[in-house]
Design a protein around this motif. Sequence first.
Motif, PDB file in Angstrom:
ATOM      1  N   CYS A 160      -2.806   8.423   3.010  1.00  0.00           N
ATOM      2  CA  CYS A 160      -1.983   8.768   1.859  1.00  0.00           C
ATOM      3  C   CYS A 160      -2.384  10.177   1.445  1.00  0.00           C
ATOM      4  O   CYS A 160      -3.542  10.425   1.124  1.00  0.00           O
ATOM      5  CB  CYS A 160      -2.219   7.783   0.722  1.00  0.00           C
ATOM      6  SG  CYS A 160      -1.190   8.066  -0.714  1.00  0.00           S
ATOM      7  N   CYS A 161      -1.444  11.115   1.498  1.00  0.00           N
ATOM      8  CA  CYS A 161      -1.731  12.535   1.261  1.00  0.00           C
ATOM      9  C   CYS A 161      -1.040  13.005  -0.022  1.00  0.00           C
ATOM     10  O   CYS A 161       0.046  12.548  -0.357  1.00  0.00           O
ATOM     11  CB  CYS A 161      -1.235  13.378   2.418  1.00  0.00           C
ATOM     12  SG  CYS A 161      -1.901  12.890   4.018  1.00  0.00           S
ATOM     13  N   LYS A 162      -1.700  13.949  -0.711  1.00  0.00           N
ATOM     14  CA  LYS A 162      -1.127  14.527  -1.921  1.00  0.00           C
ATOM     15  C   LYS A 162      -1.459  16.016  -1.951  1.00  0.00           C
ATOM     16  O   LYS A 162      -2.553  16.419  -1.556  1.00  0.00           O
ATOM     17  CB  LYS A 162      -1.733  13.833  -3.155  1.00  0.00           C
ATOM     18  CG  LYS A 162      -1.178  14.310  -4.459  1.00  0.00           C
ATOM     19  CD  LYS A 162      -1.780  13.532  -5.601  1.00  0.00           C
ATOM     20  CE  LYS A 162      -1.210  13.998  -6.922  1.00  0.00           C
ATOM     21  NZ  LYS A 162      -1.751  13.237  -8.037  1.00  0.00           N
ATOM     22  N   CYS A 199      -2.877   4.235   3.702  1.00  0.00           N
ATOM     23  CA  CYS A 199      -1.686   3.387   3.805  1.00  0.00           C
ATOM     24  C   CYS A 199      -1.950   2.244   4.777  1.00  0.00           C
ATOM     25  O   CYS A 199      -1.355   1.191   4.691  1.00  0.00           O
ATOM     26  CB  CYS A 199      -0.491   4.214   4.271  1.00  0.00           C
ATOM     27  SG  CYS A 199       0.040   5.422   3.048  1.00  0.00           S
ATOM     28  N   ARG A 200      -2.813   2.487   5.746  1.00  0.00           N
ATOM     29  CA  ARG A 200      -3.269   1.494   6.714  1.00  0.00           C
ATOM     30  C   ARG A 200      -2.172   0.900   7.571  1.00  0.00           C
ATOM     31  O   ARG A 200      -2.343  -0.141   8.169  1.00  0.00           O
ATOM     32  CB  ARG A 200      -4.034   0.369   6.040  1.00  0.00           C
ATOM     33  CG  ARG A 200      -5.263   0.818   5.328  1.00  0.00           C
ATOM     34  CD  ARG A 200      -6.360   1.131   6.289  1.00  0.00           C
ATOM     35  NE  ARG A 200      -7.570   1.426   5.548  1.00  0.00           N
ATOM     36  CZ  ARG A 200      -8.291   2.512   5.717  1.00  0.00           C
ATOM     37  NH1 ARG A 200      -7.938   3.397   6.588  1.00  0.00           N
ATOM     38  NH2 ARG A 200      -9.369   2.707   5.007  1.00  0.00           N
ATOM     39  N   ARG A 207       0.833  -1.215   0.000  1.00  0.00           N
ATOM     40  CA  ARG A 207       0.000   0.000   0.000  1.00  0.00           C
ATOM     41  C   ARG A 207       0.860   1.253   0.000  1.00  0.00           C
ATOM     42  O   ARG A 207       0.522   2.246  -0.644  1.00  0.00           O
ATOM     43  CB  ARG A 207      -0.941  -0.022   1.193  1.00  0.00           C
ATOM     44  CG  ARG A 207      -2.091  -0.991   1.000  1.00  0.00           C
ATOM     45  CD  ARG A 207      -3.085  -0.888   2.131  1.00  0.00           C
ATOM     46  NE  ARG A 207      -2.548  -1.377   3.379  1.00  0.00           N
ATOM     47  CZ  ARG A 207      -2.580  -2.651   3.774  1.00  0.00           C
ATOM     48  NH1 ARG A 207      -3.152  -3.547   3.008  1.00  0.00           N
ATOM     49  NH2 ARG A 207      -2.073  -3.019   4.927  1.00  0.00           N
ATOM     50  N   ARG A 208       1.985   1.236   0.679  1.00  0.00           N
ATOM     51  CA  ARG A 208       2.893   2.391   0.676  1.00  0.00           C
ATOM     52  C   ARG A 208       3.453   2.622  -0.727  1.00  0.00           C
ATOM     53  O   ARG A 208       3.558   3.754  -1.183  1.00  0.00           O
ATOM     54  CB  ARG A 208       4.028   2.174   1.666  1.00  0.00           C
ATOM     55  CG  ARG A 208       4.962   3.357   1.780  1.00  0.00           C
ATOM     56  CD  ARG A 208       5.986   3.113   2.846  1.00  0.00           C
ATOM     57  NE  ARG A 208       5.350   3.033   4.151  1.00  0.00           N
ATOM     58  CZ  ARG A 208       5.526   3.922   5.109  1.00  0.00           C
ATOM     59  NH1 ARG A 208       6.334   4.927   4.920  1.00  0.00           N
ATOM     60  NH2 ARG A 208       4.901   3.795   6.248  1.00  0.00           N
ATOM     61  N   MET A 209       3.780   1.557  -1.438  1.00  0.00           N
ATOM     62  CA  MET A 209       4.279   1.701  -2.803  1.00  0.00           C
ATOM     63  C   MET A 209       3.194   2.242  -3.726  1.00  0.00           C
ATOM     64  O   MET A 209       3.474   3.061  -4.600  1.00  0.00           O
ATOM     65  CB  MET A 209       4.815   0.359  -3.310  1.00  0.00           C
ATOM     66  CG  MET A 209       6.102  -0.067  -2.626  1.00  0.00           C
ATOM     67  SD  MET A 209       6.665  -1.729  -3.037  1.00  0.00           S
ATOM     68  CE  MET A 209       6.681  -1.723  -4.794  1.00  0.00           C
ATOM     69  N   GLN A 210       1.942   1.806  -3.536  1.00  0.00           N
ATOM     70  CA  GLN A 210       0.837   2.327  -4.331  1.00  0.00           C
ATOM     71  C   GLN A 210       0.658   3.824  -4.095  1.00  0.00           C
ATOM     72  O   GLN A 210       0.387   4.580  -5.018  1.00  0.00           O
ATOM     73  CB  GLN A 210      -0.461   1.591  -3.997  1.00  0.00           C
ATOM     74  CG  GLN A 210      -0.514   0.180  -4.499  1.00  0.00           C
ATOM     75  CD  GLN A 210      -0.534   0.125  -6.009  1.00  0.00           C
ATOM     76  OE1 GLN A 210       0.488  -0.100  -6.637  1.00  0.00           O
ATOM     77  NE2 GLN A 210      -1.678   0.339  -6.583  1.00  0.00           N
ATOM     78  N   LYS A 240       3.253   5.716  -5.993  1.00  0.00           N
ATOM     79  CA  LYS A 240       2.969   5.751  -7.428  1.00  0.00           C
ATOM     80  C   LYS A 240       1.963   6.843  -7.767  1.00  0.00           C
ATOM     81  O   LYS A 240       1.965   7.370  -8.874  1.00  0.00           O
ATOM     82  CB  LYS A 240       2.441   4.397  -7.901  1.00  0.00           C
ATOM     83  CG  LYS A 240       3.500   3.335  -8.004  1.00  0.00           C
ATOM     84  CD  LYS A 240       2.910   2.040  -8.501  1.00  0.00           C
ATOM     85  CE  LYS A 240       3.965   0.955  -8.554  1.00  0.00           C
ATOM     86  NZ  LYS A 240       3.386  -0.340  -8.974  1.00  0.00           N
ATOM     87  N   MET A 241       1.093   7.185  -6.818  1.00  0.00           N
ATOM     88  CA  MET A 241       0.103   8.248  -7.033  1.00  0.00           C
ATOM     89  C   MET A 241       0.670   9.609  -6.636  1.00  0.00           C
ATOM     90  O   MET A 241      -0.072  10.560  -6.447  1.00  0.00           O
ATOM     91  CB  MET A 241      -1.165   7.961  -6.230  1.00  0.00           C
ATOM     92  CG  MET A 241      -1.901   6.726  -6.674  1.00  0.00           C
ATOM     93  SD  MET A 241      -3.473   6.492  -5.839  1.00  0.00           S
ATOM     94  CE  MET A 241      -2.948   6.061  -4.193  1.00  0.00           C
ATOM     95  N   ASP A 242       1.983   9.710  -6.495  1.00  0.00           N
ATOM     96  CA  ASP A 242       2.674  10.934  -6.085  1.00  0.00           C
ATOM     97  C   ASP A 242       2.210  11.429  -4.728  1.00  0.00           C
ATOM     98  O   ASP A 242       2.106  12.631  -4.480  1.00  0.00           O
ATOM     99  CB  ASP A 242       2.507  12.049  -7.131  1.00  0.00           C
ATOM    100  CG  ASP A 242       3.198  11.715  -8.430  1.00  0.00           C
ATOM    101  OD1 ASP A 242       4.241  11.034  -8.368  1.00  0.00           O
ATOM    102  OD2 ASP A 242       2.705  12.120  -9.483  1.00  0.00           O
TER     103      ASP A 242
END
Length: 70
Positions: free
Chosen positions: A63-65, A55-56, A30-33, A36-38
């Motif tokens: 997961c923040c952007k 990220c759970r 999940r961290r890698m995903q 990938k979404m920046d």
Amino acid sequence: MSGAMRIFFLVSAALILLAHILSAHGAIHRRMQCQKMDGRCEVECLSFEDKIGGCRAELTPLCCKKRKNN
């Protein structure tokens, strides 16, 4: 301690370790995903960021952007 008791405790400990290893593998995926979404994994998103997923992991659930200005 009898042989059966030792085997029981050994098997129990092995199952607990296996459960921890498998849950850690999911968190890494999940961290890698998120990357990938920046995005980045954080406890809380900042005021200028959007929540784009989870990220759970125990300490980094979001997961923040950064928001894009229109």
